[in-house]
Design a protein around this motif. Structure first.
Motif, PDB file in Angstrom:
ATOM      1  N   TRP A 380       0.899  -1.475   0.406  1.00  0.00           N
ATOM      2  CA  TRP A 380      -0.197  -0.021   0.367  1.00  0.00           C
ATOM      3  C   TRP A 380       0.862   1.198   0.521  1.00  0.00           C
ATOM      4  O   TRP A 380       1.970   1.433   0.658  1.00  0.00           O
ATOM      5  CB  TRP A 380      -1.417  -0.170   1.363  1.00  0.00           C
ATOM      6  CG  TRP A 380      -1.995   0.907   1.415  1.00  0.00           C
ATOM      7  CD1 TRP A 380      -1.590   2.362   2.248  1.00  0.00           C
ATOM      8  CD2 TRP A 380      -3.016   1.198  -0.001  1.00  0.00           C
ATOM      9  NE1 TRP A 380      -2.727   3.090   1.596  1.00  0.00           N
ATOM     10  CE2 TRP A 380      -2.901   2.894   0.554  1.00  0.00           C
ATOM     11  CE3 TRP A 380      -3.352   0.899  -0.473  1.00  0.00           C
ATOM     12  CZ2 TRP A 380      -4.685   3.268   0.703  1.00  0.00           C
ATOM     13  CZ3 TRP A 380      -4.777   0.923  -1.412  1.00  0.00           C
ATOM     14  CH2 TRP A 380      -5.633   2.328  -0.637  1.00  0.00           C
ATOM     15  N   ILE A 387      -1.841   1.112  -4.725  1.00  0.00           N
ATOM     16  CA  ILE A 387      -1.133  -0.121  -4.165  1.00  0.00           C
ATOM     17  C   ILE A 387      -0.009  -0.330  -5.322  1.00  0.00           C
ATOM     18  O   ILE A 387      -0.290   0.421  -6.580  1.00  0.00           O
ATOM     19  CB  ILE A 387      -1.900  -1.865  -5.200  1.00  0.00           C
ATOM     20  CG1 ILE A 387      -3.309  -1.391  -4.708  1.00  0.00           C
ATOM     21  CG2 ILE A 387      -0.906  -2.362  -4.968  1.00  0.00           C
ATOM     22  CD1 ILE A 387      -3.553  -2.387  -3.040  1.00  0.00           C
ATOM     23  N   SER A 500      -4.751  -1.153 -12.162  1.00  0.00           N
ATOM     24  CA  SER A 500      -5.957  -2.500 -11.854  1.00  0.00           C
ATOM     25  C   SER A 500      -5.892  -3.432 -12.769  1.00  0.00           C
ATOM     26  O   SER A 500      -6.802  -2.549 -13.647  1.00  0.00           O
ATOM     27  CB  SER A 500      -7.060  -1.982 -11.473  1.00  0.00           C
ATOM     28  OG  SER A 500      -8.108  -2.879 -10.765  1.00  0.00           O
ATOM     29  N   VAL A 502      -8.261  -5.097 -13.181  1.00  0.00           N
ATOM     30  CA  VAL A 502     -10.153  -5.132 -13.911  1.00  0.00           C
ATOM     31  C   VAL A 502     -10.649  -3.338 -15.289  1.00  0.00           C
ATOM     32  O   VAL A 502     -11.129  -3.135 -15.576  1.00  0.00           O
ATOM     33  CB  VAL A 502     -10.506  -4.712 -12.591  1.00  0.00           C
ATOM     34  CG1 VAL A 502     -10.729  -5.992 -12.273  1.00  0.00           C
ATOM     35  CG2 VAL A 502     -10.751  -3.750 -12.113  1.00  0.00           C
TER      36      VAL A 502
ATOM     37  N   THR D  73      -5.739   1.573   5.329  1.00  0.00           N
ATOM     38  CA  THR D  73      -5.323   1.010   4.890  1.00  0.00           C
ATOM     39  C   THR D  73      -4.061   0.424   5.143  1.00  0.00           C
ATOM     40  O   THR D  73      -2.983  -0.720   4.906  1.00  0.00           O
ATOM     41  CB  THR D  73      -5.347   1.237   3.247  1.00  0.00           C
ATOM     42  OG1 THR D  73      -6.906   1.620   3.342  1.00  0.00           O
ATOM     43  CG2 THR D  73      -5.040   0.698   2.476  1.00  0.00           C
ATOM     44  N   TRP D 131      -3.151  -8.378  -2.179  1.00  0.00           N
ATOM     45  CA  TRP D 131      -3.133  -7.263  -2.586  1.00  0.00           C
ATOM     46  C   TRP D 131      -3.480  -7.326  -3.918  1.00  0.00           C
ATOM     47  O   TRP D 131      -4.057  -6.464  -5.154  1.00  0.00           O
ATOM     48  CB  TRP D 131      -2.119  -5.928  -2.834  1.00  0.00           C
ATOM     49  CG  TRP D 131      -2.140  -5.448  -1.634  1.00  0.00           C
ATOM     50  CD1 TRP D 131      -0.618  -5.080  -0.573  1.00  0.00           C
ATOM     51  CD2 TRP D 131      -2.572  -4.403  -0.084  1.00  0.00           C
ATOM     52  NE1 TRP D 131      -0.449  -4.202   0.412  1.00  0.00           N
ATOM     53  CE2 TRP D 131      -2.209  -4.204   0.477  1.00  0.00           C
ATOM     54  CE3 TRP D 131      -4.028  -4.363  -1.319  1.00  0.00           C
ATOM     55  CZ2 TRP D 131      -2.913  -3.831   1.745  1.00  0.00           C
ATOM     56  CZ3 TRP D 131      -4.734  -3.225   0.419  1.00  0.00           C
ATOM     57  CH2 TRP D 131      -4.503  -3.349   1.178  1.00  0.00           C
ATOM     58  N   PHE D 134      -7.129  -7.672  -4.264  1.00  0.00           N
ATOM     59  CA  PHE D 134      -7.502  -6.727  -4.539  1.00  0.00           C
ATOM     60  C   PHE D 134      -7.789  -5.704  -5.174  1.00  0.00           C
ATOM     61  O   PHE D 134      -8.756  -5.194  -5.706  1.00  0.00           O
ATOM     62  CB  PHE D 134      -7.005  -5.791  -3.120  1.00  0.00           C
ATOM     63  CG  PHE D 134      -7.356  -3.918  -3.035  1.00  0.00           C
ATOM     64  CD1 PHE D 134      -8.557  -4.126  -2.043  1.00  0.00           C
ATOM     65  CD2 PHE D 134      -6.927  -2.840  -3.089  1.00  0.00           C
ATOM     66  CE1 PHE D 134      -9.086  -2.756  -1.919  1.00  0.00           C
ATOM     67  CE2 PHE D 134      -7.483  -1.795  -3.356  1.00  0.00           C
ATOM     68  CZ  PHE D 134      -8.873  -1.491  -2.406  1.00  0.00           C
ATOM     69  N   GLN D 135      -6.640  -5.825  -5.744  1.00  0.00           N
ATOM     70  CA  GLN D 135      -6.157  -4.918  -7.664  1.00  0.00           C
ATOM     71  C   GLN D 135      -7.328  -5.835  -8.800  1.00  0.00           C
ATOM     72  O   GLN D 135      -7.608  -4.820  -9.305  1.00  0.00           O
ATOM     73  CB  GLN D 135      -4.802  -4.861  -8.046  1.00  0.00           C
ATOM     74  CG  GLN D 135      -4.426  -3.686  -7.402  1.00  0.00           C
ATOM     75  CD  GLN D 135      -2.980  -3.852  -8.161  1.00  0.00           C
ATOM     76  OE1 GLN D 135      -1.688  -4.551  -8.137  1.00  0.00           O
ATOM     77  NE2 GLN D 135      -2.628  -2.853  -8.612  1.00  0.00           N
ATOM     78  N   ASN D 136      -7.851  -6.925  -8.611  1.00  0.00           N
ATOM     79  CA  ASN D 136      -8.637  -7.378  -9.430  1.00  0.00           C
ATOM     80  C   ASN D 136      -9.291  -7.079  -9.127  1.00  0.00           C
ATOM     81  O   ASN D 136     -10.653  -8.096  -9.242  1.00  0.00           O
ATOM     82  CB  ASN D 136      -7.988  -8.804  -9.059  1.00  0.00           C
ATOM     83  CG  ASN D 136      -7.329  -9.913 -10.560  1.00  0.00           C
ATOM     84  OD1 ASN D 136      -7.240  -9.867 -11.723  1.00  0.00           O
ATOM     85  ND2 ASN D 136      -5.542  -9.322  -9.549  1.00  0.00           N
ATOM     86  N   GLY D 137     -10.477  -6.678  -8.437  1.00  0.00           N
ATOM     87  CA  GLY D 137     -12.162  -6.373  -7.540  1.00  0.00           C
ATOM     88  C   GLY D 137     -12.336  -7.075  -6.630  1.00  0.00           C
ATOM     89  O   GLY D 137     -13.573  -6.790  -6.028  1.00  0.00           O
ATOM     90  N   GLU D 196     -12.013   6.648   5.206  1.00  0.00           N
ATOM     91  CA  GLU D 196     -11.487   6.620   4.441  1.00  0.00           C
ATOM     92  C   GLU D 196     -12.373   6.507   2.450  1.00  0.00           C
ATOM     93  O   GLU D 196     -13.134   5.203   3.095  1.00  0.00           O
ATOM     94  CB  GLU D 196     -10.031   5.907   3.599  1.00  0.00           C
ATOM     95  CG  GLU D 196      -8.422   5.905   5.418  1.00  0.00           C
ATOM     96  CD  GLU D 196      -7.622   4.670   4.433  1.00  0.00           C
ATOM     97  OE1 GLU D 196      -7.376   4.566   3.518  1.00  0.00           O
ATOM     98  OE2 GLU D 196      -6.563   4.631   5.140  1.00  0.00           O
ATOM     99  N   ASP D 262     -12.845   7.772  -8.340  1.00  0.00           N
ATOM    100  CA  ASP D 262     -12.690   6.922  -8.722  1.00  0.00           C
ATOM    101  C   ASP D 262     -11.243   6.478  -7.229  1.00  0.00           C
ATOM    102  O   ASP D 262     -10.138   6.638  -6.817  1.00  0.00           O
ATOM    103  CB  ASP D 262     -12.052   7.072  -9.847  1.00  0.00           C
ATOM    104  CG  ASP D 262     -11.591   5.393  -9.874  1.00  0.00           C
ATOM    105  OD1 ASP D 262     -10.718   5.334 -11.147  1.00  0.00           O
ATOM    106  OD2 ASP D 262     -11.083   4.440  -9.442  1.00  0.00           O
ATOM    107  N   HIS D 264     -11.071   3.866  -3.382  1.00  0.00           N
ATOM    108  CA  HIS D 264     -11.323   3.034  -2.520  1.00  0.00           C
ATOM    109  C   HIS D 264     -11.862   3.311  -1.634  1.00  0.00           C
ATOM    110  O   HIS D 264     -12.123   4.502  -1.334  1.00  0.00           O
ATOM    111  CB  HIS D 264     -10.062   2.223  -2.144  1.00  0.00           C
ATOM    112  CG  HIS D 264      -9.189   2.888  -0.651  1.00  0.00           C
ATOM    113  ND1 HIS D 264      -8.508   4.103  -1.495  1.00  0.00           N
ATOM    114  CD2 HIS D 264      -9.309   2.796   0.939  1.00  0.00           C
ATOM    115  CE1 HIS D 264      -7.455   4.367  -0.023  1.00  0.00           C
ATOM    116  NE2 HIS D 264      -8.521   3.674   0.853  1.00  0.00           N
TER     117      HIS D 264
END
Lengths: 504, 504, 504, 504
Positions: A380, A387, A500, A502, D73, D131, D134-137, D196, D262, D264
């Motif tokens: 992070w 990320i 990312s 996605v 985070t 992570w 996470f990046q993959n949704g 956050e 956009d 998190h």
């Protein structure tokens, strides 16, 4: 030689912290060096030829700091204060493991007039309560110091690779003028490292052949049971004492005939070879050998003679008759046949999995951490609130196992599994070791990594057909923490957030 | 010979009731005669040399009554009506055992188009419900008929002595024109006695060596699995069919190519030799042999080589290296040594105790009952309202065991135990067999009774020092039902009440 | 009155065997008559108004045969000899139930100098061994005689309907001049029927209110614990003694101050009302009431006051403060509300199922057997070698329940179940009672059968829509043994085999 | 007011670290302040009168830092990297607790097209692996963050005193443009603190009365099940959302009709009031009330009416008859009587012990540590190689409990026990809470400490007879970590080693 290299260092063990970059290039070598240092100046060759499982050894060092780095009374004090404490200063971010309890983790005992007594209070072992007992003459035994002491953990995790079996330890702290434990023998090969103060040890031969290399520890003996000592020595800080399992021993701090200074004593006992004998292996091999023979060989499935109950049995054991003779001959023939069915390699693999289950996870150097999932990869980025740091294994990335002894590859029925100790607890058997099932086809690639250790190899060199499979296996093992890369992997893009997938 | 003596009797088995006085003078002889009759005109010698565990045998008798006395459909009907009935006529004073339940004690099944289906209702098996199913084409399997049929019980209890292992049975009743069970093989030596009607049997060779003398029963096969029959016969009432375990078999009542009369079929399958092989004995002997070797022989307790995990194991099994060779040599040597530690007689005693545990209690003749605690001794004299009929064993009383095979003498650690089946249930394993602990000193006297069987011996001849001990052992065994006296003991005073000892 | 009708019979109970045709036309009436006879000349009305759960009753009969038919020493002797015997004469076809064991089924004890001792040998209770002990002064207790004695079984199965709870029994046989048991109280209402000889009984009041109608039996008391007897009587054959649970009692055969003839004593204790109180019902009702209230009423789901732990609790129980007062008021309100959620009927059904589980199966008359599946229907016709005797229930067949108390209809969630005792074991709780799940729609038809009992009704009168459903339910219940037909059903075709449906 | 005092601090929570000297002078006050801050500007009085267990509340803060200090985070990233790491820098001496595992400690899930899927890998949760997901949704749920985050631990341990019940938490991290969980309701009062980013929340009324204040969490609903939202809000960093249990809720990050940046989203859900209702208390009180009533009141022990099974039960529930009426009346009377036997205070103590068992141990300030056994007392003086720093409680030492809510005093039978949470694990229910048995006589002294809290009192003021008893109790409690001294105790002799008592 590596050994010489280290010889000058004084104290040798504790100075090694600073060599972390080079440290652990080869876990087998590392293990060898550590053991050489432990028994120095005796050589391993001499030790295993002449002493191991045969007779005791004492090494006088005249260097009270020689064993430094293993443990100290001060470390015990800090463990009691800081492990599980409800408050502490930052530094390390997380929260300490749970506190120590009497009985479960630490014992306070006395041994007076031939009688051992346990004085454990109930519940948490607060330092002042422990020291109170110590001042009142109690000896202290810290069980499994590897759970709390990073150095003990590190040394034991190295030694276990040397001996091919679990290496454990206990720490004993004795106040002046007392004796902590009654004479007895243990079921392990014992290496006593005297860390502080002095202690008088007396060793006695096993009382008979059946107690040689005893499989299980004895109860407490009285002086009348044990004859004359074969060894009566004063162990001083820096010294080593080794004796085989089955050797009766007692330690005293102050005893008639010997005057020790008014000082406490601290030693650590390192133990190996528990239930690790030929007999233990045969206990795994023989029942399966018989199962296989019964499955495959009709002679093992034929009925016993109709009337065997009338001439066999303890009540008939004195009789001489042809039927008995013939019956015994048949048993003999079948047992000879059994040999050819014995699954020795599968039995060894069972021992290997047991070792992985018992063993400590490795302690990593900072370099090792940086070259593995333990310290590298996505993180992070708080500044950019995203990320960053993603890395990727490539066909030309060079890798090696993180330790040679941290995994065991086993065929079970039609599948292949990798058992590894990377997720083991530091507390003995608290968790099952991790089992990773892989396709039978990739087994040779894992074996290749085992055989090429400690050298780095390109992922591309793994003996698999397809480059996707090669990288796939490497990623799987890397994500389990099993692989080191030669260099820290460079993030895909260091100055920005990872995109990312996605979003693409 | 006894066999000849019985030959004329037609039907041979059922007529034996009347010979109760002579019956059972020797349980071994009795067992031999029963088996001779079962396989007649084949002799046991020929049977065990040429057929046993080798190939099937069919005996055609042309005498539909030859197997009479074992069981009948009529007996099944009476069992269903009378066992557990809530009302019944006096005659026997007590209360019948509990009723039969579907699934637990009796099954109703169909086998159609290669598929077996079970149609068991829930709960008690009332006769009308069972016959309804039978009329609708269900086959009936009665499990453990020895629990309900006195004759089946008697014959099996005799056969078990002949084979030295548990003898079991099932009864199958099939309605006309049906097949009851799919092709399969069993884990027992099977003797099929056709009792009523006819049935076509087809036998097939084991499909491979591993299924010869199979240790465990197979699942159901389809026709495609089993090849061509080696035997295709019509069994008629009075006939016998034997085949070894592993032999695939199927029975049909009506099948293409064979036309059987429109009649039901009833047969009983007598089974022996389940888990009674050399392999089973070795499973008891080997683990203990290894335990003993580890205890007594230090070589079994020595540690495995430090580095064996790096060249032994399935992953290394293709490697050729001196270490592997040496390791395997060592295993071989240790296994050879193992032989000398193998407690074969103790293992046989374990098998013997298992046999006692599995076995049926004996059925006694009226004479046997009158000459033992089963029918003799103190009773309530209702007329005089007191106890009468007390008897006493004297040194010159002649005694013998009630059966040779009803007990096993076993040394366990320092004590000696007599395991016997006199209190076993007729239902398999419903109770533990009785264990009688005796002093080690009296073991020779029990052995003496075993070795002199079937002769009567004076209590005074028992090889013990003291007459009190001799009578004491005899009384203990008599009160467990284990001893027969040559003549019924004569009550101390037949015409009056026994005097009560407490009154003296 | 029914009672008068039976009065002339002497002895009344034993003569009833011959009335089997009329016997049991109404199980409730039958039960009432049996109880009237037991306590005669006291009437049930007087008994339940003045004595039941209040004070002891003794009835002197001056008729030593009055209790005949329950049990006798001779019956005990026959049970020991014949139950589980390995040989017996025909008559009843099947095999007797398993033998009796000491400790499990029968005890031999002494009570001397205030100390009770058990002298049970190990294993099977052979008659001579038992009588030996009896002659040496041991008392004998036969547990659950209903398992072996048909009459005890029959009487208890009738009484259980009268009391709406399990009725048990024990039999006690005492040699002359001894006392069998120490003073104590039991957890059951006790009816002592003296069968043979005499015995002196002394009763003592419960020592305090908490022991009145005691819920659990006491340990043994010493003479010092129990004060002066409120009752000191000699019970002679034919007499009855009743006392409520909690009443301390002791029986002696010979005691200072009383001289009894030199004769044995035999009595049977019939016990009822164990764990059958309002409290037992509430234990089933209350937890469910609370569950329902929590589900349905949000007030029960509201959180406790945030700070209640600071003023409620035993440490605060002496404090007076408004918060405590308010808290207690709230508890009160909620408990009052609870009443409206209490599922009393469902709780009674749980008690009802427990009763079915505990209860003995009925003993049937020959007529009852002939009019039910127990004695009627398909059987094996051995002459014609086929099934014959098939019967069918028709819409105009008249039926009734076999006993009113043998089943319990229970709604559980959405399904309806009939629990019945027809397959219960005679041994307490050896099997679960049978549970028959039926469609919710047929519940009214089952209730109709319960309400019309003891009258016969046509199947066609069952309150169901469809005649198929009516016959279907009747067949289901008939095949479980639950229904009697008014007349024995006539076989479809008596002179020939039933045609098999599959042949059609 | 304390609240005002803290108001200026921005961000309020995180700044409190520096006030450690004053911190925690009164755990109740501290708890009140923390809660006031959480719901500010709503007052507790208003909250509990109008909202608690009634309706949702949202507080918009327009201050993204308002909730700072709870979690971030970045802290999650550090926990994943450092907890259980095999290498770390000194600072804290000991070894970190064991690593986090997927499934056990952390979940990665997606919710797409109305379907929730869990994507947890097997084994250890390495940061890069997490992570990647996470990046993959994938959304991330960290269970029990109090086990790893010192601040979460501290805040929850304070809140639990406020609510008188366990306070738990979960942390949810959602990547941009996703929804993490399906609509559902929970069994806890939920306080959502947005830490956050932003998130859109939609709340729905319970679907019926039975789901209000639901006792157990629901499964996942589809959109069709839940009707129209009563609340549709965007929660931004710094905001708070509260809703009662039973309120259906769903959160989305991006949804039709709402466009979120956009970014998190991170929030923590604090939960209280699980199984802490009046009904839960009654479940403890009622069974014991009934036991007591049965013991003490003979009416509860009287038998049920003989014939009640014939008019009570669900099958009879529609009938109107005097017996039913009378039966129900009796049940009513008994339930009314029950009230007087209800052990409400003992039931509350059971709830109190459950709270101690569930609760987190306290987090101590440095001052608190220095004034208790946690940081004071004997220690190893490494320089002088001896024990130093011994302290002693004196009659005039002033003490108080370390927290008011950390112990519960309970009478059980005749003994008195102190249950406390000082040795509880931070992982829910990993260990039983500690139970300290004390003499009944000292109970008032413990109560005195509870009632005088938060004031310090002299040991001499404890309401006990004897000064030895006063000091004895204080030492016992001090050594369990339960007592704070007003000032750090001064070592007996600071400049030298403590003298060992055994030497004297």
């Amino acid at each position: 030689t590596p050994f010489t290299r280290r010889r000058g260092s004084s104290p040798p063990l504790s100075s090694r912290e600073n060599q972390s970059a080079a440290y652990m290039f080869d876990s087998q070598q590392e293990a060898k060096h550590l053991f050489e240092m432990m028994i120095h100046p005796v050589t391993p060759q001499k030790f295993f030829n002449e002493l191991w499982e045969k007779k005791p050894l004492m090494v006088k060092r005249r260097n009270p700091n020689y064993n430094n780095g293993w443990f100290s009374t001060q470390e015990l004090d800090r463990i009691l204060r800081e492990v599980g404490a409800f408050i502490f200063e930052a530094g390390f971010y997380g929260i300490s493991q749970e506190h120590l309890n009497f009985t479960e983790n630490i014992d306070v005992v006395t041994y007076e007039n031939g009688k051992r007594e346990t004085h454990n209070p109930v519940g948490r072992a607060y330092a002042p309560v422990l020291w109170d007992h110590f001042q009142n003459g109690c000896s202290v035994r810290l069980l499994n110091p590897q759970s709390y002491s990073r150095n003990v953990w590190k040394y034991l995790s190295v030694l276990q690779e040397y001996f091919g079996c679990f290496a454990g330890a206990n720490v004993y702290l004795t106040p002046p003028g007392t004796q902590g434990f009654a004479p007895h023998y243990d079921d392990i090969e014992a290496f006593i490292l005297q860390l502080e103060g002095k202690k008088r040890w007396r060793l006695y031969d096993p009382r008979n052949d059946a107690e040689k290399l005893a499989r299980f520890s004895s109860g407490n003996f009285s002086e009348d049971d044990i004859g004359n000592p074969i060894f009566d020595v004063i162990l001083e800080a820096g010294d080593l004492l080794y004796f085989p399992r089955g050797t009766i021993h007692q330690a005293c701090h102050f005893a008639s005939g010997c005057t020790l200074e008014d000082d406490h004593s601290l030693h650590i006992t390192v133990s190996v070879s528990q239930l690790n004998s030929w007999g233990d292996l045969l206990q795994k091999v023989l029942p399966r050998a018989l199962d296989i023979a019964i499955d495959e060989d009709v002679e093992f499935r034929q009925s016993l003679p109709r009337d065997y109950l009338r001439y066999m049995g303890v009540a008939f054991s004195d009789q001489v008759c042809p039927e008995r003779h013939q019956f015994m001959r048949r048993i003999e023939q079948l047992m000879m046949k059994l040999l050819s069915y014995a699954p020795v390699d599968a039995g060894v693999d069972q021992m290997g999995v047991k070792f992985i289950t018992d063993s400590l996870p490795p302690v990593l150097t900072r370099t090792e951490s940086a070259c593995s999932i333990h310290g590298n990869g996505e993180r992070w980025d708080d500044e950019r609130q995203c990320i960053a740091g993603g890395v990727e294994l490539q066909p030309d990335t060079e890798v090696k196992l993180i330790r040679q002894g941290c995994l065991r590859l086993v065929s079970e029925n039609d599948s292949v599994s990798i058992y590894h100790n990377l997720e083991n607890s530091r507390t003995y058997h608290q968790r099952e070791c991790r089992k990773l099932d892989v396709a039978a086809e990739v087994a040779p690639a894992v074996e290749y990594l085992l055989h090429t250790y400690p050298d780095f190899v390109s992922i591309d060199d793994l003996p698999l057909e397809d480059v996707t499979d090669k990288v796939g296996l490497a990623v799987t093992m890397y994500e389990q923490g099993l692989l080191l890369t030669k260099e820290p992997l460079v993030p895909l893009s260091d100055s920005e957030c990872d995109e990312s997938p996605v979003e693409m």
